[in-house]
Write an enzyme that holds these catalytic residues in place. Structure first.
Site, PDB file in Angstrom:
ATOM      1  CB  CYS A  98      19.560   9.968  37.638  1.00  0.00           C
ATOM      2  SG  CYS A  98      18.193   9.458  38.683  1.00  0.00           S
ATOM      3  CB  CYS A 116      31.938  32.723  17.051  1.00  0.00           C
ATOM      4  SG  CYS A 116      30.488  31.652  17.088  1.00  0.00           S
TER       5      CYS A 116
END
Length: 338
Positions: free
Chosen positions: A164, A195
């Site tokens: 932002c 994994c």
């Protein structure tokens, strides 16, 4: 204070909260000496610019100085880049360092320019911000240290990030030249190496990797869950989708990293994790990636680096199903105690 001013102040605070500038978004990386960086971030060395505050005052307008050098915030929906959608690159308003490519800009609806990813993590600096009774992650230009805005975890996939940024902290360079457009291009690849928690952690530390997300691909079940994939019945592999900047890191370099971080000779397993979901695979997105993967495997087999032939599958990329949110950047969440 009259009623109209009270109403204006309330509206501003509500908008700031919607942008994540409120207590509910109080998550910040661990800080050291007032500075911090996002988990997994590695910095390339950029030449710093140092000026006295008097020099900055002479270079910037009073409005720019208030935001860039005094960490101010412009009013929402007033910045020139809030509704700006031209193709190009957004640079630091103080020193001109490239910060955000236009393709990562989106409308968060909060009145400030919003981005999902920077040009490169090395171009930004992160600091813990405890002002206004909140804990936030402030974003600064890594070259001149000027304040830009804040970053939150409420953005869209694949990064889930919401940068932002104040319009007044930016300048814009249109991508009219071929070379400038070239700098903004990214590519995508998909790997499976056991994994996906550890695999993502390793690749997020590679300079030139813009974003990552973990998920499931290569199977037949639509919208599989983690539980279904772990049953070894869907045909999917735990995978990582990587968006990278080929001007910084090449696909061949990513392949080298891929074959270094796991044992590609194991079939349908990695260490204690057993099943087809833990298989080694390169899911190529075009013929160039396919040929590069095949040549890398041939080279490694000839080199004698491994005692057994490489078992890595080279397959066309199919639909990628993003894994559940708690799997994304799992190790970094553990480090932050989340």
């Amino acid at each position: 204070m009259n009623q109209s001013r009270v109403l204006t102040a309330v509206v501003f605070l509500l908008l700031a909260g919607a942008c994540g500038w409120g207590p509910k978004m109080a998550a910040a990386p661990e800080a050291e000496n007032g500075k911090s960086s996002l988990p997994g971030q590695e910095k390339e060395m950029l030449k710093k610019i140092e000026k006295s505050e008097n020099e900055w005052k002479a270079l910037l307008t009073p409005e720019q100085y208030k935001v860039l050098r005094q960490s101010g915030t412009e009013r929402p929906f007033t910045g020139k880049y809030n509704d700006h959608d031209e193709e190009g690159i957004y640079v630091c308003g103080a020193c001109g360092t490239p910060l955000f490519p236009s393709e990562t800009k989106y409308d968060h609806g909060t009145g400030w320019p919003s981005f999902t990813a920077p040009v490169g993590e090395s171009h930004l600096e992160y600091r813990e911000d405890r002002s206004h009774g909140m804990v936030q992650t402030e974003v600064r230009c890594a070259v001149c240290g000027s304040h830009l805005g804040h970053v939150f975890d409420d953005g869209p996939a694949p990064t889930k990030k919401h940068f932002c940024i104040n319009s007044i902290a930016l300048n814009f360079k249109p991508a009219s030249a071929t070379e400038e457009k070239k700098k903004l291009q990214t590519e995508t690849t998909t790997f499976a190496a056991g994994c996906f928690w550890g695999v993502e952690d390793k690749f997020r530390k590679v300079r030139g990797v813009v974003s990552t997300r973990v998920g499931y691909t290569g199977g037949q079940t639509k919208n599989p869950t983690y539980r279904q994939v772990c049953s070894d019945s869907t045909g999917h592999a735990e995978s990582i989708e990587i968006v990278f900047d080929p001007a910084v890191v090449s696909y061949n370099e990513l392949l080298d990293q891929f074959f270094e971080l796991h044992d590609p000779t194991q079939v349908n397993r990695q260490g204690p994790d057993v099943g087809t979901q833990y298989r080694s695979a390169v899911f190529y997105h075009d013929e160039v990636q396919k040929e590069a993967a095949q040549k890398t495997i041939e080279r490694l087999n000839r080199s004698g680096k491994f005692d057994r032939p490489i078992a890595t599958q080279v397959l066309p990329a199919t639909e990628f199903y993003e894994a559940e949110d708690y799997h994304q950047q799992y190790y970094q969440k553990l480090q932050r105690g989340k």
